[in-house]
Design an enzyme around this catalytic site. Structure first.
Site, PDB file in Angstrom:
ATOM      1  N   LYS A 198       0.865  -1.178   0.000  1.00 27.62           N
ATOM      2  CA  LYS A 198       0.000   0.000   0.000  1.00 27.62           C
ATOM      3  C   LYS A 198       0.899   1.224   0.000  1.00 27.62           C
ATOM      4  O   LYS A 198       1.916   1.251   0.706  1.00 27.62           O
ATOM      5  CB  LYS A 198      -0.893   0.027   1.243  1.00 27.62           C
ATOM      6  CG  LYS A 198      -1.879   1.203   1.274  1.00 27.62           C
ATOM      7  CD  LYS A 198      -2.608   1.266   2.615  1.00 27.62           C
ATOM      8  CE  LYS A 198      -3.677   2.355   2.595  1.00 27.62           C
ATOM      9  NZ  LYS A 198      -4.161   2.686   3.957  1.00 27.62           N
ATOM     10  N   HIS A 217      -6.811   2.470  14.267  1.00 24.56           N
ATOM     11  CA  HIS A 217      -7.146   1.099  13.842  1.00 24.56           C
ATOM     12  C   HIS A 217      -6.022   0.153  14.249  1.00 24.56           C
ATOM     13  O   HIS A 217      -4.906   0.582  14.524  1.00 24.56           O
ATOM     14  CB  HIS A 217      -7.330   1.037  12.320  1.00 24.56           C
ATOM     15  CG  HIS A 217      -6.063   1.260  11.549  1.00 24.56           C
ATOM     16  ND1 HIS A 217      -5.443   2.502  11.469  1.00 24.56           N
ATOM     17  CD2 HIS A 217      -5.252   0.398  10.867  1.00 24.56           C
ATOM     18  CE1 HIS A 217      -4.342   2.399  10.753  1.00 24.56           C
ATOM     19  NE2 HIS A 217      -4.187   1.131  10.382  1.00 24.56           N
TER      20      HIS A 217
END
Length: 331
Positions: A198, A217
């Site tokens: 990513k 997260h």
């Protein structure tokens, strides 16, 4: 869909309301001032491998993250990876949209802005590109940029090096649980383990104290191996507080993810983290997520469970875990 990079060019003083986080999330209010998170730094060139192993186990149990130096990935390989990633995000919007993430097929791969269901319709100040880099059977080149022309060659070279690090880390994490050195890797897919790249692109933000790049997260995968650029932004949650993570040149940041916590039956902890943005500078990062194959069932390792230590987590197909996590459905 308008991308954050385009929005950043239009809004020079005030950001749109959907990017303003609630008071309990705003980094300007919730960050511990004047303190950095002294994440353990582990030197992989240490000839005492037992010491490396103990340091990794300790960090994975207490912190859920650590940084590694002297990891043997050549500096020029990382510089080139950063260069081609930056060049992709400097293309025109039309050129980047060719790689846009399909909306309906459940894949994470492609160029995009929104990743998960956001509470109250709020948005993160980030654009991203996802694509798998290993194994070859999982790679879909339609999501690999053709510009710059060296993009593919550079990412294939990095894939070779990052696998070496991934294998070593999984071996040490396995031994740290009292298992055989290959047990963890085999339980998570063996040679079919997926390496998902990513690239996060956080443009300058006129109000960095109220926005977040990526919201709080834990990573849903096994472990994450991350290359940052030199703009501070990573934050970790510890003892009810948010801290900036110290930036170390040439280090790789390692996160323990949810699947490793599950497999270890809670001995290792996935780390709660988020990213803040910068007023003047573009921040970028290159995490590689080690993931089980989508249809693999992951649960606590059978060798770690007995009647005195029952399973603390459900066994679940990884693709189902991902669906629940991204859509905020309880696991």
């Amino acid at each position: 869909m308008e991308r954050v990079q385009g929005i950043a060019l239009k809004y020079k003083e005030k950001i749109p309301e959907e990017f303003v986080r609630s008071k309990d999330e705003q980094p300007g209010i919730t960050t511990v001032k004047g303190a950095v998170f002294e994440v353990p730094v582990i030197d992989l060139s240490n000839p005492d491998e037992e010491k490396i192993l103990q340091s990794i186990v300790d960090a994975s149990q207490k912190w859920g993250m650590f940084q590694v130096v002297e990891h043997r990935i050549p500096g020029e390989v990382i510089s080139k990876l950063q260069e081609v990633g930056r060049e992709f995000f400097e293309l025109t919007e039309e050129e980047k949209e060719v790689y846009a993430k399909p909306l309906d097929d459940g894949t994470l791969e492609g160029y995009g802005t929104k990743l998960q269901k956001e509470v109250h319709g709020k948005k993160g100040w980030v654009d991203h590109l996802f694509h798998k880099i290993w194994p070859p059977s999982a790679v879909n080149y339609q999501f690999w940029p053709k510009k710059p022309s060296s993009y593919r060659e550079t990412n294939e070279e990095y894939a070779k090096w990052v696998q070496g690090i991934g294998d070593k880390l999984l071996k040490w994490l396995s031994l740290g649980l009292g298992l055989e050195e290959d047990d963890v890797k085999e339980a998570l897919g063996g040679e079919n383990l997926v390496y998902l790249m990513k690239i996060n692109y956080y443009p300058p933000c006129p109000q960095p104290e109220v926005a977040l790049g990526v919201v709080a997260h834990t990573d849903m995968n096994i472990i994450t191996i991350l290359v940052p650029n030199d703009v501070q932004g990573l934050q970790a949650f510890r003892d009810g507080l948010w801290y900036d993570v110290n930036y170390i040149p040439n280090a790789l940041v390692i996160h323990i993810g949810d699947q490793m916590e599950i497999l270890s039956n809670g001995r290792y902890k996935s780390v709660l983290h988020r990213t803040r943005v910068n007023k003047e500078k573009t921040r970028m990062s290159w995490p590689v997520f080690l993931e089980p194959p989508a249809d693999l069932q992951v649960g606590p390792h059978t060798k770690l469970v007995n009647k005195n230590n029952p399973a603390k987590y459900k066994t679940k197909k990884y693709s189902d875990y991902v669906y629940c996590k991204l859509n905020k459905i309880p696991q």
